[in-house]
Design a protein around this motif. Structure first.
Motif, short mmCIF file in Angstrom:
data_model
loop_
_atom_site.label_atom_id
_atom_site.label_comp_id
_atom_site.label_asym_id
_atom_site.label_seq_id
_atom_site.Cartn_x
_atom_site.Cartn_y
_atom_site.Cartn_z
N ALA A 298 0.85 -1.20 0.00
CA ALA A 298 0.00 0.00 0.00
C ALA A 298 0.88 1.25 0.00
CB ALA A 298 -0.93 0.00 1.21
N GLN A 299 1.94 1.22 0.81
CA GLN A 299 2.83 2.40 0.86
C GLN A 299 3.56 2.59 -0.45
OE1 GLN A 299 4.81 1.45 4.58
NE2 GLN A 299 4.05 3.39 5.37
N PHE A 300 3.97 1.48 -1.07
CA PHE A 300 4.66 1.58 -2.36
C PHE A 300 3.72 2.18 -3.42
CE2 PHE A 300 5.15 -0.40 -6.56
CZ PHE A 300 6.37 0.15 -6.92
N LEU A 301 2.48 1.68 -3.46
CA LEU A 301 1.53 2.15 -4.48
C LEU A 301 1.19 3.62 -4.26
CD1 LEU A 301 -0.81 -0.98 -4.56
CD2 LEU A 301 0.70 -0.21 -6.42
N LYS A 302 1.11 4.01 -3.01
CA LYS A 302 0.71 5.38 -2.67
C LYS A 302 1.67 6.42 -3.24
CE LYS A 302 -0.97 7.73 1.46
NZ LYS A 302 -2.03 8.47 0.85
N GLN A 303 2.95 6.06 -3.29
CA GLN A 303 3.91 7.05 -3.81
C GLN A 303 4.16 6.87 -5.31
OE1 GLN A 303 7.31 5.92 -4.76
NE2 GLN A 303 6.38 3.91 -4.47
N HIS A 304 3.48 5.91 -5.95
CA HIS A 304 3.74 5.65 -7.37
C HIS A 304 2.97 6.65 -8.25
CE1 HIS A 304 4.31 3.68 -11.19
NE2 HIS A 304 5.21 2.89 -10.60
N PRO A 305 3.65 7.32 -9.18
CA PRO A 305 2.99 8.36 -9.98
C PRO A 305 1.84 7.86 -10.86
CG PRO A 305 5.25 7.96 -10.75
CD PRO A 305 5.10 7.22 -9.47
N ALA A 306 1.81 6.58 -11.24
CA ALA A 306 0.73 6.08 -12.10
C ALA A 306 -0.55 5.79 -11.31
CB ALA A 306 1.20 4.80 -12.81
N VAL A 307 -0.45 5.78 -9.98
CA VAL A 307 -1.59 5.40 -9.15
C VAL A 307 -2.34 6.63 -8.65
CG1 VAL A 307 -2.23 4.27 -6.96
CG2 VAL A 307 -0.49 3.24 -8.44
N PHE A 347 -6.66 -3.20 -17.29
CA PHE A 347 -6.42 -4.44 -18.04
C PHE A 347 -4.95 -4.56 -18.43
CE2 PHE A 347 -10.76 -5.99 -19.83
CZ PHE A 347 -11.32 -5.87 -18.57
N GLN A 348 -4.38 -3.44 -18.90
CA GLN A 348 -2.98 -3.41 -19.30
C GLN A 348 -2.09 -3.80 -18.11
OE1 GLN A 348 -1.59 0.52 -20.32
NE2 GLN A 348 -1.45 -0.07 -22.48
N PHE A 349 -2.41 -3.20 -16.96
CA PHE A 349 -1.65 -3.49 -15.74
C PHE A 349 -1.74 -4.98 -15.37
CE2 PHE A 349 -2.09 -4.13 -11.11
CZ PHE A 349 -0.78 -3.89 -10.73
N LEU A 350 -2.97 -5.50 -15.35
CA LEU A 350 -3.18 -6.91 -14.95
C LEU A 350 -2.44 -7.86 -15.89
CD1 LEU A 350 -6.98 -7.04 -13.97
CD2 LEU A 350 -5.01 -6.69 -12.49
N ASP A 351 -2.49 -7.54 -17.18
CA ASP A 351 -1.86 -8.43 -18.17
C ASP A 351 -0.34 -8.40 -18.07
OD1 ASP A 351 -4.37 -9.03 -18.95
OD2 ASP A 351 -4.35 -7.84 -20.80
N ARG A 352 0.20 -7.34 -17.52
CA ARG A 352 1.67 -7.23 -17.46
C ARG A 352 2.26 -7.77 -16.16
NH1 ARG A 352 1.58 -1.76 -20.85
NH2 ARG A 352 2.14 -2.75 -22.82
N LEU A 353 1.40 -8.10 -15.20
CA LEU A 353 1.92 -8.70 -13.97
C LEU A 353 2.41 -10.10 -14.31
CD1 LEU A 353 -0.95 -7.77 -11.50
CD2 LEU A 353 1.42 -6.98 -11.30
N THR A 354 3.49 -10.52 -13.70
CA THR A 354 3.94 -11.89 -13.96
C THR A 354 3.77 -12.78 -12.74
OG1 THR A 354 6.19 -11.19 -13.45
CG2 THR A 354 5.59 -11.28 -15.77
N LEU A 355 3.92 -12.21 -11.54
CA LEU A 355 3.83 -13.01 -10.31
C LEU A 355 2.37 -13.08 -9.84
CD1 LEU A 355 5.61 -14.42 -8.22
CD2 LEU A 355 5.91 -12.21 -7.09
N ALA A 356 1.72 -11.93 -9.73
CA ALA A 356 0.34 -11.88 -9.24
C ALA A 356 -0.60 -12.47 -10.29
CB ALA A 356 -0.05 -10.45 -8.93
N LYS A 357 -1.55 -13.27 -9.81
CA LYS A 357 -2.47 -13.95 -10.72
C LYS A 357 -3.81 -13.21 -10.79
CE LYS A 357 -0.57 -18.46 -9.53
NZ LYS A 357 0.26 -18.52 -10.74
N LEU A 407 7.13 -8.84 -4.88
CA LEU A 407 5.82 -8.24 -5.18
C LEU A 407 5.99 -6.81 -5.68
CD1 LEU A 407 3.54 -9.44 -2.24
CD2 LEU A 407 3.49 -10.15 -4.64
N ILE A 408 6.79 -6.04 -4.97
CA ILE A 408 6.99 -4.63 -5.35
C ILE A 408 7.62 -4.55 -6.74
CG2 ILE A 408 8.39 -2.59 -4.80
CD1 ILE A 408 7.53 -2.93 -1.91
N HIS A 409 8.52 -5.46 -7.02
CA HIS A 409 9.15 -5.48 -8.34
C HIS A 409 8.10 -5.76 -9.42
CE1 HIS A 409 11.35 -7.21 -11.79
NE2 HIS A 409 12.18 -6.22 -11.51
N ASP A 410 7.23 -6.74 -9.18
CA ASP A 410 6.20 -7.13 -10.14
C ASP A 410 5.22 -5.97 -10.38
OD1 ASP A 410 5.05 -9.01 -11.87
OD2 ASP A 410 3.63 -9.71 -10.36
N PHE A 411 4.76 -5.37 -9.29
CA PHE A 411 3.79 -4.27 -9.41
C PHE A 411 4.43 -3.05 -10.07
CE2 PHE A 411 -0.28 -5.10 -7.11
CZ PHE A 411 -0.08 -6.45 -6.92
N GLY A 412 5.65 -2.74 -9.65
CA GLY A 412 6.36 -1.57 -10.19
C GLY A 412 6.55 -1.71 -11.69
#
Ligand SMILES: *Cc1c(COP(=O)(O)O)cnc(C)c1O
Length: 420
Positions: A298-307, A347-357, A407-412
């Motif tokens: 949550a903290q990682f996503l909060k500081q991410h410019p795309a979120v 959709f673009q984000f979900l399709d590009r995740l490799t670890l999270a299902k 996880l942070i690597h995958d989401f980032g």
């Protein structure tokens, strides 16, 4: 079961509570009693069990020794009066509903409900004559005003999914009790690890075991627990009153098992109970990691410019942070949501995740993501979707127990790509 179990901490109970060591061969795991029916030496013995003069197993649609061990263990986690396991979380919910209410009655329910529960109410409960009044569970005045003479119980979730609102259970129990009705709470997202419903005055707990309680995503299951706070002699539904006259404090459990579950046939299989009991042993370890990882993500996503925005009750700017902090023992669960500009970006984000299902489940050891707007809530009207807190740019994440750096690597990675 040893008498000392009530003193044990949850971490100990998940490993030991409820197992009687009665297998006769020293088995240390709950044995699988894969048998539809149970034999007695004499016809009279079976008649006694049927009549309820003697305790015993008859038929696995009513009860089964493997399932009973699981019921005792989860009941011990809630410090309850007893529990009835069911084939799924939805079966647990429908068992709770039909135990407490019949045609002509009313339920007061939160507007912020798991999609499947909303559909159960819309497609089964309401067409069969029980009406549901929806209220914002954060608005105690509205809840109190919605409780009328036909209301049989108030229903909320500990953490609204996917809105992640956090109703004040103690205050809601006080409102419901002032009006003479029980409070039923779905604690699937919190489990007894985060909150002890009994201490807040809640009367009945409902869990989907499919999620965190089993943890491994291998079987569907549910459970209803009578927390022992409500005096069923004061129930308003005539069938519950009848049960109270006959079974006293065990009225809810007796009616749930012998009048609802036995007749609907929504029983849990002994094999699934066994799989669940294996997963349950590590509940405390897993929940600690789920909560830790979700907070960090949550903290990682909060500081991410795309979120655009992050919703997690553990963030100090969450509107219900202080209720969550008090109610959930300083932990905030494994579920979070965040917002991207629109469905295409999600959709673009979900399709590009490799670890999270990308799957509809939650509470698995693996990190799971979904776009609720186009899936779970797809059949709801746009208004109902928004009322449930779903928008077309919303992504729901059930944070798993993987290493947080992976996880942070995958989401980032997926977010950076989504920006292009
Ligand atoms: C999944 C879920 C349910 C339904 O449980 P199933 O085991 O899938 O039938 C009910 N309530 C909540 C909050 C859930 O997450």
């Amino acid at each position: 079961m040893t008498d000392g179990f009530q003193r044990w901490k949850l971490d100990t109970k998940v490993v030991h509570a409820g197992f009687d060591h009665d297998s006769g061969c020293g088995a240390t795991n709950i044995p699988i009693y894969q048998s539809a029916s149970f034999e007695y030496e004499t016809a009279e013995q079976l008649a006694d069990v049927f009549e309820g003069r003697e305790f015993g197993y008859i038929y696995s649609r009513i009860s089964n020794p493997t399932v009973a061990e699981l019921e005792k263990r989860i009941n011990a986690l809630e410090n309850g009066r007893g529990a009835v396991a069911t084939a799924s979380g939805m079966a647990a919910l429908s068992t709770a509903v039909y135990t407490l209410a019949s045609a002509g009655d009313e339920i007061v329910a939160s507007t912020s409900l798991f999609g499947g529960t909303y559909l159960l109410f819309r497609d089964v409960v309401e067409p069969n004559g029980i009406s549901v009044r929806y209220v914002d569970p954060m608005d105690l005045t509205a809840v109190e005003a919605a409780i009328g003479p036909k209301t049989r119980f108030v229903f909320v979730e500990t953490l609204g999914n996917p809105k992640l609102d956090v109703p004040d259970l103690e205050a809601l129990a006080a409102v419901a009790h002032r009006k003479g009705v029980p409070l039923v709470v779905d604690s699937t997202l919190t489990t007894p690890y985060l909150t002890r419903l009994k201490a807040w005055g809640v009367d009945v707990a409902v869990h989907s075991i499919t999620k965190y309680l089993s943890g491994n995503g291998s079987t569907v299951g549910g459970i209803v627990v009578d927390l022992g706070n409500f005096d069923w002699r004061k129930a308003l539904n005539p069938q519950m009153l009848e049960a109270a006259a006959k079974y006293g404090p065990f009225a809810f459990l007796a009616r749930a098992r012998r009048q609802i579950l036995q007749n609907t046939g929504a029983c849990l299989s002994p094999f699934n109970a066994f799989i669940i009991s294996l997963g349950l042993e590590t509940l405390a370890l897993r929940m600690a990691r789920h909560c830790e990882n979700a907070f960090a993500l949550a903290q990682f996503l909060k500081q991410h410019p795309a979120v655009e925005a992050v919703n997690y009750p553990g963030l100090s700017d969450h509107p219900h942070f202080s209720i969550a902090d008090r109610q959930f023992n300083g932990k905030f669960g494994g579920l979070l949501t965040f917002r991207l500009p629109d469905q295409a970006r999600c959709f673009q984000f979900l399709d590009r995740l490799t670890l999270a299902k990308t799957v509809t489940n939650l509470g698995d050891s693996k990190t799971l993501v979904i776009h609720p707007w186009s899936t779970i809530y797809q059949s709801l009207s746009e208004n109902d979707k928004r009322r449930a807190g779903v928008s077309d740019g919303l992504v729901r994440v059930s944070v798993g127990i993987e290493h947080i750096e992976d996880l942070i690597h995958d989401f980032g990675h997926a977010l950076t790509e989504a920006k292009l």
